[in-house]
Design a protein around this motif. Structure first.
Motif, PDB file in Angstrom:
ATOM      1  N   HIS A  82       0.856  -1.186   0.000  1.00  0.00           N
ATOM      2  CA  HIS A  82       0.000   0.000   0.000  1.00  0.00           C
ATOM      3  C   HIS A  82       0.891   1.236   0.000  1.00  0.00           C
ATOM      4  O   HIS A  82       1.864   1.295   0.764  1.00  0.00           O
ATOM      5  CB  HIS A  82      -0.905   0.044   1.237  1.00  0.00           C
ATOM      6  N   VAL A  83       0.554   2.213  -0.829  1.00  0.00           N
ATOM      7  CA  VAL A  83       1.316   3.458  -0.860  1.00  0.00           C
ATOM      8  C   VAL A  83       0.357   4.634  -0.963  1.00  0.00           C
ATOM      9  O   VAL A  83      -0.731   4.525  -1.538  1.00  0.00           O
ATOM     10  CB  VAL A  83       2.318   3.501  -2.035  1.00  0.00           C
ATOM     11  N   VAL A  84       0.770   5.751  -0.395  1.00  0.00           N
ATOM     12  CA  VAL A  84       0.015   6.993  -0.508  1.00  0.00           C
ATOM     13  C   VAL A  84       0.684   7.853  -1.570  1.00  0.00           C
ATOM     14  O   VAL A  84       1.886   8.127  -1.493  1.00  0.00           O
ATOM     15  CB  VAL A  84      -0.033   7.731   0.848  1.00  0.00           C
ATOM     16  N   VAL A  85      -0.112   8.268  -2.565  1.00  0.00           N
ATOM     17  CA  VAL A  85       0.421   8.984  -3.718  1.00  0.00           C
ATOM     18  C   VAL A  85      -0.363  10.278  -3.912  1.00  0.00           C
ATOM     19  O   VAL A  85      -1.599  10.259  -3.862  1.00  0.00           O
ATOM     20  CB  VAL A  85       0.304   8.130  -5.006  1.00  0.00           C
ATOM     21  N   PRO A  86       0.304  11.417  -4.145  1.00  0.00           N
ATOM     22  CA  PRO A  86      -0.429  12.633  -4.511  1.00  0.00           C
ATOM     23  C   PRO A  86      -1.253  12.389  -5.774  1.00  0.00           C
ATOM     24  O   PRO A  86      -0.771  11.748  -6.715  1.00  0.00           O
ATOM     25  CB  PRO A  86       0.684  13.656  -4.762  1.00  0.00           C
ATOM     26  N   GLN A  87      -2.474  12.892  -5.811  1.00  0.00           N
ATOM     27  CA  GLN A  87      -3.326  12.605  -6.970  1.00  0.00           C
ATOM     28  C   GLN A  87      -2.725  13.126  -8.275  1.00  0.00           C
ATOM     29  O   GLN A  87      -2.972  12.562  -9.347  1.00  0.00           O
ATOM     30  CB  GLN A  87      -4.730  13.172  -6.767  1.00  0.00           C
ATOM     31  N   ASP A  88      -1.906  14.176  -8.212  1.00  0.00           N
ATOM     32  CA  ASP A  88      -1.294  14.715  -9.424  1.00  0.00           C
ATOM     33  C   ASP A  88      -0.257  13.778 -10.028  1.00  0.00           C
ATOM     34  O   ASP A  88       0.162  13.980 -11.174  1.00  0.00           O
ATOM     35  CB  ASP A  88      -0.635  16.061  -9.132  1.00  0.00           C
ATOM     36  N   LEU A  89       0.184  12.769  -9.266  1.00  0.00           N
ATOM     37  CA  LEU A  89       1.195  11.839  -9.766  1.00  0.00           C
ATOM     38  C   LEU A  89       0.597  10.486 -10.136  1.00  0.00           C
ATOM     39  O   LEU A  89       1.325   9.508 -10.310  1.00  0.00           O
ATOM     40  CB  LEU A  89       2.307  11.661  -8.731  1.00  0.00           C
TER      41      LEU A  89
END
Length: 341
Positions: free
Chosen positions: A108-115
Protein backbone atom coordinates in the motif's frame (compact mmCIF):
# COMPACT_ATOMS: atom_id res chain seq x y z
CA UNK A 1 -1.34 -4.26 7.38
CA UNK A 2 1.09 -2.86 4.85
CA UNK A 3 3.83 -5.20 3.67
CA UNK A 4 6.97 -3.37 2.61
CA UNK A 5 10.25 -4.52 1.15
CA UNK A 6 13.08 -3.14 3.27
CA UNK A 7 16.71 -2.84 2.29
CA UNK A 8 18.29 -3.44 5.70
CA UNK A 9 21.77 -2.28 4.78
CA UNK A 10 23.71 -1.35 1.67
CA UNK A 11 25.44 -4.12 -0.18
CA UNK A 12 25.82 -5.98 -3.43
CA UNK A 13 23.74 -8.04 -3.25
CA UNK A 14 21.59 -6.04 -0.83
CA UNK A 15 20.20 -7.48 2.38
CA UNK A 16 16.41 -7.43 1.98
CA UNK A 17 13.49 -8.27 4.27
CA UNK A 18 9.69 -7.99 4.21
CA UNK A 19 8.09 -6.36 7.24
CA UNK A 20 4.55 -5.45 8.30
CA UNK A 21 3.53 -1.96 9.41
CA UNK A 22 0.28 -0.06 9.72
CA UNK A 23 -1.39 0.95 6.47
CA UNK A 24 -0.86 4.70 5.93
CA UNK A 25 -3.85 6.97 5.49
CA UNK A 26 -4.17 9.50 2.67
CA UNK A 27 -4.03 13.18 3.52
CA UNK A 28 -5.45 16.11 1.61
CA UNK A 29 -5.00 15.61 -2.13
CA UNK A 30 -3.62 12.10 -1.65
CA UNK A 31 -4.72 8.64 -2.73
CA UNK A 32 -4.11 5.33 -0.98
CA UNK A 33 -3.27 2.72 -3.62
CA UNK A 34 -3.28 -1.03 -3.05
CA UNK A 35 -0.26 -1.99 -5.10
CA UNK A 36 -0.53 -4.77 -7.68
CA UNK A 37 2.92 -4.23 -9.19
CA UNK A 38 5.97 -2.02 -8.74
CA UNK A 39 9.31 -1.99 -10.55
CA UNK A 40 12.95 -2.41 -9.63
CA UNK A 41 14.76 0.17 -11.74
CA UNK A 42 18.54 0.35 -12.20
CA UNK A 43 18.64 3.29 -9.77
CA UNK A 44 17.03 1.07 -7.09
CA UNK A 45 19.70 -1.60 -7.46
CA UNK A 46 22.44 1.04 -7.31
CA UNK A 47 20.93 2.77 -4.27
CA UNK A 48 20.62 -0.61 -2.53
CA UNK A 49 24.39 -0.93 -2.94
CA UNK A 50 24.95 2.50 -1.37
CA UNK A 51 25.07 4.69 -4.48
CA UNK A 52 24.09 8.33 -4.02
CA UNK A 53 24.07 8.26 -0.23
CA UNK A 54 25.64 11.69 0.20
CA UNK A 55 23.40 13.79 -2.05
CA UNK A 56 20.24 11.69 -1.70
CA UNK A 57 20.71 11.83 2.05
CA UNK A 58 19.78 15.51 1.87
CA UNK A 59 16.30 14.37 0.78
CA UNK A 60 16.00 11.67 3.42
CA UNK A 61 16.40 9.05 0.70
CA UNK A 62 19.56 7.28 1.85
CA UNK A 63 18.98 6.27 5.46
CA UNK A 64 19.07 2.52 5.97
CA UNK A 65 16.90 0.57 6.57
CA UNK A 66 15.38 1.90 3.37
CA UNK A 67 12.26 1.21 1.30
CA UNK A 68 13.02 1.86 -2.36
CA UNK A 69 10.94 2.23 -5.51
CA UNK A 70 9.15 4.95 -7.46
CA UNK A 71 6.71 3.19 -9.81
CA UNK A 72 3.28 1.95 -8.79
CA UNK A 73 0.30 0.28 -10.46
CA UNK A 74 -2.74 -0.81 -8.50
CA UNK A 75 -6.24 -0.04 -7.24
CA UNK A 76 -7.49 2.99 -5.31
CA UNK A 77 -8.38 1.88 -1.79
CA UNK A 78 -9.09 5.27 -0.17
CA UNK A 79 -8.96 8.95 -1.06
CA UNK A 80 -8.14 12.00 1.01
CA UNK A 81 -9.97 15.30 1.21
CA UNK A 82 -9.92 17.31 -2.00
CA UNK A 83 -9.29 14.36 -4.31
CA UNK A 84 -11.42 14.84 -7.43
CA UNK A 85 -9.70 12.75 -10.09
CA UNK A 86 -10.12 9.26 -8.65
CA UNK A 87 -12.64 7.06 -6.86
CA UNK A 88 -12.37 3.95 -4.73
CA UNK A 89 -11.88 0.78 -6.76
CA UNK A 90 -10.41 2.59 -9.76
CA UNK A 91 -7.31 1.11 -11.41
CA UNK A 92 -4.39 3.55 -11.56
CA UNK A 93 -0.66 3.83 -12.21
CA UNK A 94 1.88 6.52 -11.46
CA UNK A 95 4.92 7.33 -9.38
CA UNK A 96 6.40 8.72 -6.22
CA UNK A 97 9.28 11.16 -5.94
CA UNK A 98 12.64 10.13 -4.50
CA UNK A 99 12.89 11.06 -0.84
CA UNK A 100 10.85 10.73 2.31
CA UNK A 101 7.71 10.57 0.17
CA UNK A 102 9.12 7.70 -1.91
CA UNK A 103 9.00 4.00 -1.06
CA UNK A 104 6.86 2.27 -3.68
CA UNK A 105 8.09 -1.25 -2.83
CA UNK A 106 5.10 -1.96 -0.61
CA UNK A 107 1.60 -3.41 -0.67
CA UNK A 108 0.00 0.00 0.00
CA UNK A 109 1.32 3.46 -0.86
CA UNK A 110 0.01 6.99 -0.51
CA UNK A 111 0.42 8.98 -3.72
CA UNK A 112 -0.43 12.63 -4.51
CA UNK A 113 -3.33 12.60 -6.97
CA UNK A 114 -1.29 14.71 -9.42
CA UNK A 115 1.19 11.84 -9.77
CA UNK A 116 -1.42 9.23 -10.68
CA UNK A 117 -3.06 8.33 -13.98
CA UNK A 118 -6.16 6.26 -14.76
CA UNK A 119 -5.14 2.84 -16.02
CA UNK A 120 -6.61 1.63 -19.31
CA UNK A 121 -9.28 -0.95 -18.49
CA UNK A 122 -7.48 -3.77 -20.32
CA UNK A 123 -3.90 -2.93 -19.28
CA UNK A 124 -1.74 -5.37 -17.31
CA UNK A 125 -0.53 -3.69 -14.08
CA UNK A 126 2.82 -5.44 -14.51
CA UNK A 127 3.29 -3.69 -17.86
CA UNK A 128 2.20 -0.32 -16.46
CA UNK A 129 4.48 -0.55 -13.42
CA UNK A 130 7.69 -0.30 -15.46
CA UNK A 131 6.78 2.93 -17.27
CA UNK A 132 6.33 6.07 -15.10
CA UNK A 133 9.85 6.56 -13.68
CA UNK A 134 11.64 5.65 -16.91
CA UNK A 135 9.31 7.67 -19.13
CA UNK A 136 9.55 10.72 -16.87
CA UNK A 137 13.35 10.59 -16.83
CA UNK A 138 13.43 10.20 -20.61
CA UNK A 139 10.93 13.05 -21.05
CA UNK A 140 13.03 15.39 -18.91
CA UNK A 141 16.09 14.54 -21.02
CA UNK A 142 14.22 15.32 -24.23
CA UNK A 143 12.96 18.60 -22.84
CA UNK A 144 16.39 19.72 -21.66
CA UNK A 145 17.91 18.84 -25.04
CA UNK A 146 15.50 21.26 -26.70
CA UNK A 147 13.40 18.84 -28.74
CA UNK A 148 9.60 19.11 -28.56
CA UNK A 149 6.56 18.08 -30.54
CA UNK A 150 6.86 21.41 -32.35
CA UNK A 151 10.38 20.93 -33.74
CA UNK A 152 10.88 17.15 -33.72
CA UNK A 153 9.69 16.36 -37.25
CA UNK A 154 12.71 15.58 -39.44
CA UNK A 155 15.09 16.49 -36.60
CA UNK A 156 18.19 14.28 -36.65
CA UNK A 157 18.49 12.58 -33.27
CA UNK A 158 21.35 10.37 -32.04
CA UNK A 159 20.45 8.04 -29.15
CA UNK A 160 23.11 6.18 -27.19
CA UNK A 161 21.62 3.25 -25.30
CA UNK A 162 18.73 3.05 -27.74
CA UNK A 163 17.71 -0.49 -26.80
CA UNK A 164 17.74 0.06 -23.03
CA UNK A 165 14.64 1.14 -21.14
CA UNK A 166 14.92 4.91 -21.61
CA UNK A 167 16.19 4.50 -25.15
CA UNK A 168 13.27 2.31 -26.17
CA UNK A 169 10.79 4.83 -24.81
CA UNK A 170 12.57 7.71 -26.55
CA UNK A 171 12.60 5.76 -29.82
CA UNK A 172 8.87 5.08 -29.65
CA UNK A 173 8.05 8.70 -28.87
CA UNK A 174 10.44 10.31 -31.37
CA UNK A 175 9.38 7.92 -34.12
CA UNK A 176 5.79 9.04 -33.51
CA UNK A 177 6.93 12.68 -33.65
CA UNK A 178 8.61 12.11 -37.02
CA UNK A 179 12.27 12.46 -36.04
CA UNK A 180 15.09 10.83 -37.99
CA UNK A 181 16.75 8.54 -35.47
CA UNK A 182 20.22 7.04 -35.39
CA UNK A 183 20.39 4.38 -32.68
CA UNK A 184 23.51 3.14 -30.90
CA UNK A 185 22.39 -0.26 -29.63
CA UNK A 186 23.66 -2.97 -27.34
CA UNK A 187 25.52 -5.93 -28.76
CA UNK A 188 23.25 -8.01 -30.97
CA UNK A 189 20.45 -5.41 -30.77
CA UNK A 190 20.77 -3.66 -34.14
CA UNK A 191 17.60 -5.19 -35.59
CA UNK A 192 15.72 -4.24 -32.42
CA UNK A 193 16.78 -0.63 -32.93
CA UNK A 194 15.56 -0.65 -36.51
CA UNK A 195 12.31 -2.26 -35.42
CA UNK A 196 11.72 0.54 -32.91
CA UNK A 197 11.88 3.14 -35.68
CA UNK A 198 15.53 4.06 -36.22
CA UNK A 199 16.59 4.94 -39.75
CA UNK A 200 20.16 3.92 -38.86
CA UNK A 201 21.22 1.49 -36.13
CA UNK A 202 24.73 0.47 -35.10
CA UNK A 203 26.06 -1.70 -32.30
CA UNK A 204 28.09 0.00 -29.59
CA UNK A 205 31.77 -0.73 -29.90
CA UNK A 206 35.21 0.83 -30.41
CA UNK A 207 35.08 3.84 -32.73
CA UNK A 208 31.36 3.39 -33.46
CA UNK A 209 30.58 6.97 -32.40
CA UNK A 210 33.42 8.47 -34.44
CA UNK A 211 32.13 6.61 -37.51
CA UNK A 212 28.84 8.52 -37.40
CA UNK A 213 28.22 11.86 -39.16
CA UNK A 214 28.61 15.10 -37.21
CA UNK A 215 25.35 16.77 -38.15
CA UNK A 216 22.89 15.74 -35.44
CA UNK A 217 20.35 18.19 -34.05
CA UNK A 218 19.95 16.37 -30.73
CA UNK A 219 22.08 13.86 -28.83
CA UNK A 220 20.66 11.74 -26.00
CA UNK A 221 23.00 9.64 -23.86
CA UNK A 222 21.20 6.94 -21.87
CA UNK A 223 24.08 4.46 -21.75
CA UNK A 224 27.59 5.45 -20.71
CA UNK A 225 29.14 8.61 -19.27
CA UNK A 226 32.49 7.79 -20.90
CA UNK A 227 30.80 8.27 -24.29
CA UNK A 228 29.49 11.76 -23.53
CA UNK A 229 32.36 13.82 -24.94
CA UNK A 230 32.55 11.66 -28.07
CA UNK A 231 28.81 12.04 -28.57
CA UNK A 232 29.07 15.82 -28.28
CA UNK A 233 31.44 15.83 -31.25
CA UNK A 234 28.58 14.51 -33.42
CA UNK A 235 26.43 17.63 -33.01
CA UNK A 236 25.85 19.81 -36.06
CA UNK A 237 26.36 23.56 -36.25
CA UNK A 238 22.69 24.35 -35.69
CA UNK A 239 22.07 21.70 -33.04
CA UNK A 240 19.45 22.10 -30.31
CA UNK A 241 21.33 20.31 -27.56
CA UNK A 242 22.56 17.24 -25.73
CA UNK A 243 21.30 15.60 -22.55
CA UNK A 244 22.67 12.72 -20.51
CA UNK A 245 21.05 10.65 -17.78
CA UNK A 246 24.29 8.78 -16.96
CA UNK A 247 26.32 11.68 -15.59
CA UNK A 248 28.72 11.22 -12.63
CA UNK A 249 27.07 13.70 -10.23
CA UNK A 250 26.05 11.30 -7.45
CA UNK A 251 29.16 9.15 -7.85
CA UNK A 252 31.45 12.17 -7.63
CA UNK A 253 29.98 13.22 -4.28
CA UNK A 254 30.02 9.65 -2.97
CA UNK A 255 33.67 9.24 -3.88
CA UNK A 256 35.12 12.69 -3.22
CA UNK A 257 32.95 14.28 -0.54
CA UNK A 258 31.24 17.66 -0.63
CA UNK A 259 34.01 19.92 -1.89
CA UNK A 260 35.73 17.35 -4.08
CA UNK A 261 32.44 16.15 -5.52
CA UNK A 262 31.34 19.68 -6.38
CA UNK A 263 34.68 20.47 -8.02
CA UNK A 264 34.78 17.22 -10.03
CA UNK A 265 31.18 17.59 -11.19
CA UNK A 266 31.77 21.14 -12.35
CA UNK A 267 34.93 20.04 -14.16
CA UNK A 268 33.19 17.11 -15.87
CA UNK A 269 30.21 19.23 -16.92
CA UNK A 270 32.44 22.02 -18.26
CA UNK A 271 34.57 19.63 -20.31
CA UNK A 272 31.61 18.31 -22.30
CA UNK A 273 29.84 21.67 -22.35
CA UNK A 274 32.90 23.17 -24.06
CA UNK A 275 32.72 20.56 -26.82
CA UNK A 276 29.00 21.17 -27.28
CA UNK A 277 29.60 24.93 -27.51
CA UNK A 278 32.42 24.46 -30.02
CA UNK A 279 30.10 22.44 -32.24
CA UNK A 280 26.94 24.54 -31.81
CA UNK A 281 27.23 27.82 -29.88
CA UNK A 282 23.48 28.03 -29.19
CA UNK A 283 23.00 24.40 -28.17
CA UNK A 284 22.10 23.38 -24.63
CA UNK A 285 23.87 20.77 -22.52
CA UNK A 286 22.19 19.16 -19.53
CA UNK A 287 22.62 16.47 -16.91
CA UNK A 288 19.13 15.06 -16.41
CA UNK A 289 17.99 14.42 -12.83
CA UNK A 290 14.70 12.64 -12.17
CA UNK A 291 11.84 14.50 -10.56
CA UNK A 292 8.08 13.96 -10.91
CA UNK A 293 6.62 15.93 -13.79
CA UNK A 294 2.92 16.20 -14.60
CA UNK A 295 3.52 16.99 -18.28
CA UNK A 296 5.56 13.80 -18.60
CA UNK A 297 2.78 11.77 -17.00
CA UNK A 298 0.19 13.26 -19.35
CA UNK A 299 2.38 12.35 -22.32
CA UNK A 300 2.83 8.85 -20.92
CA UNK A 301 -0.93 8.41 -20.53
CA UNK A 302 -1.47 9.44 -24.15
CA UNK A 303 1.28 7.11 -25.35
CA UNK A 304 -0.12 4.11 -23.49
CA UNK A 305 -3.70 4.83 -24.52
CA UNK A 306 -3.15 5.70 -28.17
CA UNK A 307 -0.04 3.78 -29.19
CA UNK A 308 0.45 0.96 -26.71
CA UNK A 309 3.71 2.38 -25.36
CA UNK A 310 5.49 -0.43 -23.55
CA UNK A 311 8.74 -1.96 -22.33
CA UNK A 312 9.63 -5.67 -22.31
CA UNK A 313 9.42 -7.45 -18.94
CA UNK A 314 12.34 -9.67 -18.03
CA UNK A 315 11.29 -10.93 -14.59
CA UNK A 316 8.26 -10.61 -12.30
CA UNK A 317 8.49 -12.00 -8.76
CA UNK A 318 6.71 -11.57 -5.40
CA UNK A 319 8.24 -9.48 -2.63
CA UNK A 320 9.63 -12.53 -0.84
CA UNK A 321 11.81 -13.29 -3.87
CA UNK A 322 12.78 -9.68 -4.52
CA UNK A 323 16.48 -10.50 -4.49
CA UNK A 324 15.97 -12.21 -7.87
CA UNK A 325 14.67 -8.94 -9.32
CA UNK A 326 17.59 -6.96 -7.89
CA UNK A 327 20.06 -9.55 -9.22
CA UNK A 328 18.39 -9.36 -12.64
CA UNK A 329 18.86 -5.60 -12.78
CA UNK A 330 22.38 -5.57 -11.34
CA UNK A 331 23.51 -8.15 -13.89
CA UNK A 332 22.15 -6.07 -16.77
CA UNK A 333 19.79 -8.81 -17.90
CA UNK A 334 17.34 -7.89 -20.68
CA UNK A 335 13.84 -6.73 -19.78
CA UNK A 336 12.53 -4.78 -16.82
CA UNK A 337 12.14 -6.21 -13.32
CA UNK A 338 8.79 -6.16 -11.51
CA UNK A 339 7.71 -6.93 -7.95
CA UNK A 340 4.17 -8.31 -7.75
CA UNK A 341 2.32 -7.59 -4.53
Amino acid sequence: MRLELVCIEAGAPPRLAVRSVEVPQPGTGQVLVRVQATSVNPIDAKRAAGYGRRLLGLKGAARFPLVLGNDVAGIVEAIGAGVTRFTRGQRVFGLLGTGRAGSAHASHVVVPQDLLLPAPHDADPTALAVLPYSFTTMWLALRSSGITTGNARAARVLINGATGGLGRLAMQLLHHWGSEITAICGRGQRQTGLGLGAQVAVEHGPACIESLPSDFDVVLNFANWDDDAHLASRLGAGAMGQATTVHPLLANFDRLGWLGGAWASRRDWNQVRAIVASRAPNASYAWTIFKPDRDALEALAEGVRARGLALPIGIAVPFDNAIAAFDHVSAGQPGRAVLVA
